[in-house]
Enzyme design. Structure first.
Site, short mmCIF file in Angstrom:
data_model
loop_
_atom_site.label_atom_id
_atom_site.label_comp_id
_atom_site.label_asym_id
_atom_site.label_seq_id
_atom_site.Cartn_x
_atom_site.Cartn_y
_atom_site.Cartn_z
N GLU A 150 0.83 -1.22 0.00
CA GLU A 150 0.00 0.00 0.00
C GLU A 150 0.86 1.27 0.00
OE1 GLU A 150 -2.12 0.66 3.67
OE2 GLU A 150 -3.66 1.87 2.67
N GLU A 182 2.97 10.01 6.14
CA GLU A 182 3.07 8.72 6.83
C GLU A 182 4.29 7.91 6.40
OE1 GLU A 182 -0.76 6.78 6.64
OE2 GLU A 182 -1.64 8.30 7.94
N GLU A 199 -12.07 1.75 4.97
CA GLU A 199 -11.12 1.86 6.08
C GLU A 199 -11.24 3.24 6.68
OE1 GLU A 199 -6.46 0.87 7.08
OE2 GLU A 199 -6.87 2.42 5.61
N ARG A 250 -11.48 10.75 5.22
CA ARG A 250 -11.57 9.46 5.92
C ARG A 250 -12.99 9.15 6.40
NH1 ARG A 250 -8.37 5.56 4.81
NH2 ARG A 250 -6.17 5.87 5.19
N ASP A 278 -5.59 2.97 -1.75
CA ASP A 278 -6.50 3.55 -0.76
C ASP A 278 -6.84 4.96 -1.24
OD1 ASP A 278 -7.19 5.29 1.52
OD2 ASP A 278 -6.74 3.56 2.77
N THR A 279 -8.11 5.25 -1.37
CA THR A 279 -8.52 6.54 -1.94
C THR A 279 -8.04 7.72 -1.10
OG1 THR A 279 -10.68 6.34 -0.85
CG2 THR A 279 -10.54 5.66 -3.17
N PHE A 280 -7.93 7.55 0.22
CA PHE A 280 -7.46 8.66 1.06
C PHE A 280 -6.05 9.06 0.68
CE2 PHE A 280 -5.25 10.36 4.77
CZ PHE A 280 -6.08 11.42 5.11
N HIS A 281 -5.18 8.07 0.54
CA HIS A 281 -3.79 8.38 0.18
C HIS A 281 -3.68 8.85 -1.27
CE1 HIS A 281 -2.58 6.82 4.01
NE2 HIS A 281 -3.09 5.64 3.77
#
Lengths: 285, 285
Positions: A150, A156, A244, A215, A183-186
């Site tokens: 990921e 992060e 998530e 999120r 992951d769509t957030f990242h």
């Protein structure tokens, strides 16, 4: 249609047997297809017992690996790397036991570890990471499990922020059981074109996390979900789409994920709204 | 039409007299209306000398305050807060000297300082912050300068992430010279609807930072620039629109801003592409 799941971090951290007993029936009753189970520490929950609870409630599972400080597959001493490999083999064992086809997460470095990596150093780190991931990919493959690396956003990690950087590692390992978790957030922070990023991963997309840009529940936000859903369809992705998010009520997970405010009226609402939206968005694509 | 600027962090950090002498002519030649001048430390550059250089090249200026660890307007000892107020008064003096109508930045807490703030504590912190900002807003007003408080994303602060949280502070101070700086990079992470966030600030929008979702040039990214430009027009915003990005070549600023890769073929390209795009997007709205 992709199975849709919810990560137990929406409600609790760490996941334990007691948490499993509470959340699995709840997720099944809410209409989820699967629960995503983080392995914060080996032994926090018993995979055999989890398999029974999941079976009883007709719920599937995916497993995510957790990389706190001290879990490293690169730029660390041999003992740390060996211990991290042991940990990830335990995650694979847990995945095989609960019927998860994937172990997903930042399978390279601890979350929050950041340093400037020059081009030459990056080349060396990718080689080292590939060498340390290869036996794990093989171990996973022998058990019917795939590993998904990921990319995380720049706050992060400094090692793998983008799809291109993740694919560099996947190509270096050359194993059919190593792919990518997006992951769509990242992606919202790091990728200029989310559908294009999904397409560039293609059939190496092994897992997918869906949440709002903040999120919260996917859908009530500014991400271009229609384009995302079409891209998932175009690459033939039939794996899990997992919401998530993280509870703001738990000090450890809220601080680790930088969730300083509630992202929905309740965590149950977040999950329910996200599920309804994803079912509809994936069907329409 | 809004004046368009570029922050000198696109090229250098810290800004000094020598950097000023290099960048001011360059920005003027490239067609920018103004340069945004960070005050990392009082004395890094001389405001009177800067005013001369700016005048000579027909360039305007905006000033941004910088909040490294140790600069705090809340939850710190009196000495720290007084020193931070002194620093901000110097920023106001510099702004008045170079003809900037604004001092903008995270005028509350150092970047990177994060802790879980419960509702009761937040209420207390907002009161404390308002009390410490009020004399600064008055000081600024007496010199024809306005202060603009910038919400930062969750990885850089836990205190003011959203427009609503910034407006809470603005409303508590009740000064016509205290408003808000919005930055598209931070809004992309924290706001579910960027145009709505701009509209909710309304005439308290005192400054605006425009960059891509990944801190690259605005335009070549997934942000909804048309909606953003229309919202700026709708609230009657006629202030500066400044491209804020950071060079990946400077260790201190790259690490502080978590810029681990170049975000354009060159920093000059980033500025030029961003300028061309913003001129067009703001004109079309």
């Amino acid at each position: 249609m992709n199975p849709i799941g919810a990560n137990t971090w929406i409600w609790i951290s760490p996941l334990t047997d007691a948490g499993m007993a509470e959340l699995v029936p709840k997720l099944a009753a809410r209409g989820f297809d699967l629960a995503e189970l983080p392995v914060e520490n080996v032994g926090d929950w018993d995979p055999a017992r989890a398999a029974e609870v999941l079976l009883k409630h007709g719920l599937g599972a995916t497993v995510c690996a957790v990389m706190p400080p001290g879990r490293e597959l690169v730029a660390a001493d041999r003992k740390t790397i060996a211990a991290t490999q042991d940990y990830l083999r335990s995650c694979v064992d847990a995945a095989a036991t609960v019927g998860s086809g994937v172990v997903a997460g930042p399978l390279y470095s601890s979350v929050g570890r950041k340093w400037r990596v020059e081009t030459a150093e990056r080349r060396k780190l990718v080689r080292e990471l590939a060498a340390n991931l290869a036996p794990l990919a093989e171990y996973a493959g022998e058990r019917g499990v795939r590993l998904a690396v990921e990319p995380l956003n720049r706050f992060e990690t400094s090692l793998i922020n983008t799809v291109d950087q993740a694919m560099e590692v996947v190509e270096a390992v050359e194993s059919s059981t190593l792919g990518v978790l997006l992951d769509t957030f990242h992606m919202n922070i790091e990728e200029r074109d989310l559908p294009a990023a999904i397409r560039s991963v293609g059939n190496r997309l092994f897992h997918f996390h869906a949440c709002a840009n903040d999120r919260g529940a996917p859908g009530a936000d500014h991400l271009g979900w229609e384009g995302i859903a079409v891209a998932l369809r175009d690459v033939g992705y039939d794996g899990a789409v997992v919401i998530e998010s993280f509870t703001a009520e738990n000090d450890a997970i809220a601080t680790a994920a930088a969730v300083w405010r509630p992202l929905a009226a309740s965590q149950d609402d977040l999950a329910a709204d996200g599920l309804a939206f994803l079912r509809s968005a994936l069907r329409d694509a």
